[in-house]
Write a protein that holds these residues in place. Structure first.
Motif, PDB file in Angstrom:
ATOM      1  N   THR A 201     -13.547 -18.754  76.604  1.00  0.00           N
ATOM      2  CA  THR A 201     -14.086 -18.275  77.879  1.00  0.00           C
ATOM      3  C   THR A 201     -14.450 -19.448  78.776  1.00  0.00           C
ATOM      4  O   THR A 201     -14.122 -19.466  79.974  1.00  0.00           O
ATOM      5  N   ASN A 202     -15.133 -20.440  78.211  1.00  0.00           N
ATOM      6  CA  ASN A 202     -15.494 -21.620  78.997  1.00  0.00           C
ATOM      7  C   ASN A 202     -14.261 -22.404  79.430  1.00  0.00           C
ATOM      8  O   ASN A 202     -14.230 -22.974  80.528  1.00  0.00           O
ATOM      9  N   ALA A 203     -13.249 -22.450  78.570  1.00  0.00           N
ATOM     10  CA  ALA A 203     -12.022 -23.148  78.937  1.00  0.00           C
ATOM     11  C   ALA A 203     -11.355 -22.477  80.136  1.00  0.00           C
ATOM     12  O   ALA A 203     -10.885 -23.149  81.063  1.00  0.00           O
ATOM     13  N   VAL A 204     -11.319 -21.151  80.130  1.00  0.00           N
ATOM     14  CA  VAL A 204     -10.717 -20.422  81.244  1.00  0.00           C
ATOM     15  C   VAL A 204     -11.537 -20.600  82.521  1.00  0.00           C
ATOM     16  O   VAL A 204     -10.997 -20.734  83.616  1.00  0.00           O
ATOM     17  N   LYS A 205     -12.860 -20.633  82.375  1.00  0.00           N
ATOM     18  CA  LYS A 205     -13.724 -20.727  83.547  1.00  0.00           C
ATOM     19  C   LYS A 205     -13.709 -22.107  84.177  1.00  0.00           C
ATOM     20  O   LYS A 205     -13.655 -22.245  85.397  1.00  0.00           O
ATOM     21  N   TYR A 206     -13.763 -23.140  83.332  1.00  0.00           N
ATOM     22  CA  TYR A 206     -13.982 -24.484  83.861  1.00  0.00           C
ATOM     23  C   TYR A 206     -12.769 -25.401  83.765  1.00  0.00           C
ATOM     24  O   TYR A 206     -12.780 -26.487  84.346  1.00  0.00           O
ATOM     25  N   ALA A 207     -11.738 -25.007  83.031  1.00  0.00           N
ATOM     26  CA  ALA A 207     -10.535 -25.846  82.928  1.00  0.00           C
ATOM     27  C   ALA A 207      -9.312 -24.947  82.867  1.00  0.00           C
ATOM     28  O   ALA A 207      -8.480 -25.063  81.971  1.00  0.00           O
ATOM     29  N   ALA A 208      -9.215 -24.048  83.830  1.00  0.00           N
ATOM     30  CA  ALA A 208      -8.095 -23.117  83.844  1.00  0.00           C
ATOM     31  C   ALA A 208      -6.772 -23.871  83.958  1.00  0.00           C
ATOM     32  O   ALA A 208      -6.627 -24.790  84.759  1.00  0.00           O
ATOM     33  N   GLY A 209      -5.812 -23.474  83.134  1.00  0.00           N
ATOM     34  CA  GLY A 209      -4.492 -24.090  83.170  1.00  0.00           C
ATOM     35  C   GLY A 209      -4.364 -25.360  82.381  1.00  0.00           C
ATOM     36  O   GLY A 209      -3.265 -25.922  82.281  1.00  0.00           O
ATOM     37  N   ARG A 210      -5.453 -25.862  81.799  1.00  0.00           N
ATOM     38  CA  ARG A 210      -5.401 -27.099  81.025  1.00  0.00           C
ATOM     39  C   ARG A 210      -5.140 -26.776  79.556  1.00  0.00           C
ATOM     40  O   ARG A 210      -5.618 -25.764  79.039  1.00  0.00           O
ATOM     41  N   PRO A 211      -4.389 -27.602  78.856  1.00  0.00           N
ATOM     42  CA  PRO A 211      -4.079 -27.336  77.442  1.00  0.00           C
ATOM     43  C   PRO A 211      -5.354 -27.229  76.601  1.00  0.00           C
ATOM     44  O   PRO A 211      -6.280 -28.018  76.737  1.00  0.00           O
ATOM     45  N   THR A 212      -5.384 -26.237  75.742  1.00  0.00           N
ATOM     46  CA  THR A 212      -6.517 -25.984  74.863  1.00  0.00           C
ATOM     47  C   THR A 212      -6.017 -25.868  73.433  1.00  0.00           C
ATOM     48  O   THR A 212      -5.012 -25.201  73.183  1.00  0.00           O
TER      49      THR A 212
END
Length: 289
Positions: free
Chosen positions: A199-210
């Motif tokens: 959820t935090n990845a989508v909110k604060y680093a959308a489109g970045r590899p996870t």
């Protein structure tokens, strides 16, 4: 009387003492063979019995207060657990729906992809409603109607990754070792760690590899979620528009730390030296240290 007297606790002993004195005077006037010493001994015995009753009453009151505080602590703990569950459910699913809806507006030229986006939003909403329905059932349950299993069954991490990936977030899942049977609380904690991290990845680093890495050992499971640093000038995630950062309410990582440490595990989260963000949790298989 000393143990059960609830009202007039001072007046009754004084009245009883006065009545005893009058009784002694009358007996003495009628020629009783008992002397002053006898009357005093009788009085002291009565006082001792009264004192024992008062002691019992005090212990009973102390035990009742202890039980009340224990019950209140249990209620507070249950409220905190439900608050964490509601936060995890609402934040993750609503954020996913916001991102999916934000991405769908750029697909007007691809009707097929619009249908897929709407299906993804529909599926996310149904999952959110199912989890919220369970939590509301726990809140409303009383007595024998309460569900036997008060902990919601966690989903599967691969399904969670696939759901988030469908929203446009590039995610790689790596699983090392063979997953063993875990306590239901440990399984739910592991699921929530991945859920909140994505959820935090989508909110604060959308489109970045996870990268989501699960490492299974006989006594514990390691969970590591790393997200690459957002590039300068990258478009802002749809979840961050219109006050999106306030959706989490600051409870996410703090709630995860409390959940993991309560199970006897370890939790760490913070920026990586090379950029990006890393969340790491080690959860005992049995859900306790």
């Amino acid at each position: 009387m000393g143990a059960h007297q609830e009202r007039l606790r001072r007046a009754v002993p004084l009245a009883a003492t006065g009545g005893y004195l009058v009784f002694d005077v009358v007996l003495y006037a009628l020629g009783s063979p008992d002397g002053l010493t006898d009357f005093l001994v009788y009085y002291l015995v009565l006082v001792a019995m009264w004192g024992l009753g008062v002691l019992v009453r005090g212990r009973r009151a102390h035990e009742a207060e202890r039980r009340r505080l224990s019950a209140q602590a249990a209620i507070d703990a249950e409220r905190g657990r439900l608050a964490r569950e509601l936060h995890d459910v609402v934040t993750h699913h609503v954020t996913a729906m916001v991102v999916q809806a934000g991405a769908a507006q750029y697909l007007t030229g691809s009707p097929d992809r619009i249908g897929e986006a709407l299906d993804a939003i529909n599926g996310t909403g149904r999952r959110a409603l199912a989890e919220l329905r369970f939590l509301l059932g726990v809140l409303e349950a009383t007595g024998e109607s309460a569900p036997k299993e008060r902990t919601p069954l966690p989903g599967r991490v691969p399904d969670l990754v696939e759901q988030t990936r469908a929203g446009g977030q590039p995610i790689e899942l790596v699983e090392d070792g063979e997953q063993r049977d875990m306590d239901i609380g440990a399984r739910l904690a592991a699921y929530r760690v991945v859920q909140e991290s994505l959820t935090n990845a989508v909110k604060y680093a959308a489109g970045r590899p996870t990268l989501v890495r699960l490492t299974h050992a006989p006594d514990w499971t390691d969970i590591e979620v790393t997200t690459a640093q957002a590039a300068d000038g990258a478009p802002v995630s749809a979840a961050l528009r219109d006050g999106g950062p306030h959706v989490s309410g600051g409870r996410g990582l703090t709630g995860l730390r409390e959940r993991v440490e309560m199970l006897g595990g370890e939790f760490a989260a913070g920026p990586r030296p090379e950029g990006g963000f890393r969340v790491h949790a080690r959860i005992p298989t049995e859900g306790a240290a």
